[in-house]
Design an enzyme around this catalytic site. Structure first.
Site, PDB file in Angstrom:
ATOM      1  N   HIS A 176       0.842  -1.202   0.000  1.00  0.00           N
ATOM      2  CA  HIS A 176       0.000   0.000   0.000  1.00  0.00           C
ATOM      3  C   HIS A 176       0.868   1.240   0.000  1.00  0.00           C
ATOM      4  CE1 HIS A 176       0.689  -0.482   4.327  1.00  0.00           C
ATOM      5  NE2 HIS A 176       0.166   0.710   4.579  1.00  0.00           N
ATOM      6  N   HIS A 208       1.405   3.925   1.872  1.00  0.00           N
ATOM      7  CA  HIS A 208       1.991   4.682   2.986  1.00  0.00           C
ATOM      8  C   HIS A 208       3.517   4.693   2.914  1.00  0.00           C
ATOM      9  CE1 HIS A 208      -1.854   4.355   5.633  1.00  0.00           C
ATOM     10  NE2 HIS A 208      -1.878   5.422   4.842  1.00  0.00           N
ATOM     11  N   ASP A 248       5.824   4.577   5.052  1.00  0.00           N
ATOM     12  CA  ASP A 248       6.604   3.602   5.825  1.00  0.00           C
ATOM     13  C   ASP A 248       6.602   2.214   5.164  1.00  0.00           C
ATOM     14  OD1 ASP A 248       3.821   3.491   6.630  1.00  0.00           O
ATOM     15  OD2 ASP A 248       4.421   2.211   8.310  1.00  0.00           O
ATOM     16  N   HIS A 249       6.012   2.105   3.981  1.00  0.00           N
ATOM     17  CA  HIS A 249       6.063   0.843   3.224  1.00  0.00           C
ATOM     18  C   HIS A 249       6.739   1.010   1.860  1.00  0.00           C
ATOM     19  CE1 HIS A 249       3.436  -1.350   6.097  1.00  0.00           C
ATOM     20  NE2 HIS A 249       3.176  -0.099   6.420  1.00  0.00           N
ATOM     21  N   HIS A 284      -7.575  -0.260   5.599  1.00  0.00           N
ATOM     22  CA  HIS A 284      -6.531   0.625   6.123  1.00  0.00           C
ATOM     23  C   HIS A 284      -6.290   1.739   5.105  1.00  0.00           C
ATOM     24  CE1 HIS A 284      -2.764   1.712   8.119  1.00  0.00           C
ATOM     25  NE2 HIS A 284      -2.106   1.528   6.989  1.00  0.00           N
ATOM     26  N   ASP A 302      -0.609  -4.045   6.589  1.00  0.00           N
ATOM     27  CA  ASP A 302      -1.443  -3.343   7.571  1.00  0.00           C
ATOM     28  C   ASP A 302      -2.924  -3.697   7.426  1.00  0.00           C
ATOM     29  OD1 ASP A 302       1.005  -2.297   8.140  1.00  0.00           O
ATOM     30  OD2 ASP A 302       0.519  -0.228   7.639  1.00  0.00           O
ATOM     31  N   HIS A 331       4.085  -4.656  10.834  1.00  0.00           N
ATOM     32  CA  HIS A 331       4.615  -3.916  11.990  1.00  0.00           C
ATOM     33  C   HIS A 331       4.763  -4.811  13.207  1.00  0.00           C
ATOM     34  CE1 HIS A 331       4.165   0.275  10.492  1.00  0.00           C
ATOM     35  NE2 HIS A 331       3.200  -0.239   9.757  1.00  0.00           N
TER      36      HIS A 331
END
Ligand code: ZN
Ligand code: FE
Length: 253
Positions: A56, A58, A60-61, A114, A131, A169
């Site tokens: 996805h 975001h 942080d990915h 999400h 996520d 995570h």
């Protein structure tokens, strides 16, 4: 076909996963929170990187995607429906499509909730869920609706129970504290909470888990159970409504 999977901790609490098909040596990474730890993990094994599988949009990915692509010439795979928010895709995929890593082939599931456009990569025996479904939890519903997330979790819940769940995570200890408020008398959950505390005290990852363990302990998957609805004070509620209430309580936990 034998898949070798390496967990790579990134940033403060993210995980990337290297997936290597032993026969062909083809290697992919699921998500690239940051290029450095992934590049180091590849280098220490002498592996090249063939594909980057994005779950996805975001940051942080995907923060490390550009550099890994530049340094390794890897092919970027991600959701066709979310291509406007992802790095340029070489392979744009949708639910039901297949993605090959050497001889290993995974199937794409749309697990929106999400984010809208979040996908999971499902290999035989190993699902990379980022996520969506997480160890003892699920991602916050930022873009979709509770109904959408419930339907996504239900797809994952229907996979073979021995499927390993690789989530994005290390949130499991906090998830366990919350899960205990939903089902304080769940004996499997109590044992799992103790296992998690031990793993974390040794600074070890709590992932992967298995779907069967999630089905026995994850409050979000268990929203369908009469006993859980009753303990939430919602007897007779729909599964999605019970899920929405559990998600709301976790947001405020
Ligand atoms: Zn996310
Ligand atoms: Fe994330």
């Amino acid at each position: 076909m034998t898949l070798e999977i390496v967990t790579v901790p990134c940033l403060s609490d993210n995980y990337a996963y290297l997936i290597r098909d032993d026969r062909t040596g083809a290697t992919a990474v699921v998500d690239a929170p940051h290029a450095d730890p992934i590049a180091a993990s590849l280098a220490s094994r002498g592996w090249r990187l063939d594909k980057i599988l994005i779950t996805h949009h975001h940051f942080d990915h995907i923060g490390g995607v550009e550099r890994l692509k530049r340094d390794h010439g890897a092919t970027i795979v991600g959701a066709a429906s979310d291509s406007s928010r992802l790095p340029p895709l070489d392979e744009a995929v949708s639910e039901g499509d297949s993605v090959a890593v050497g001889d290993a082939v995974c199937r794409i599931l749309d697990v929106s909730g999400h984010t809208v456009g979040h996908i999971a990569y499902v290999f035989p025996g190993a699902a990379f869920t980022a996520d969506s479904l997480m160890a003892l939890g699920c991602g916050r519903v930022f873009e979709g609706t509770a109904e959408m997330m419930w339907s996504s979790l239900s797809k994952l819940a229907a996979l073979p129970p021995d499927t390993e769940i690789y989530s994005g995570h290390e949130y499991t200890a906090a998830n366990a504290r919350f899960a205990m408020t939903v089902e304080p008398d769940n004996e499997t959950l109590k044992r799992r909470e103790a296992d998690i505390a031990r793993l974390r005290s040794e600074n070890r990852p709590t992932v992967p888990s298995t779907l069967s363990l999630e089905l026995e302990t994850n409050p979000f998957l268990r929203a369908r159970l009469d006993s859980v609805k009753a303990s939430m004070g919602m007897p007779g509620a729909s599964d999605a409504a019970a899920f929405a209430e559990i998600r709301k309580r976790k947001d405020n936990f």
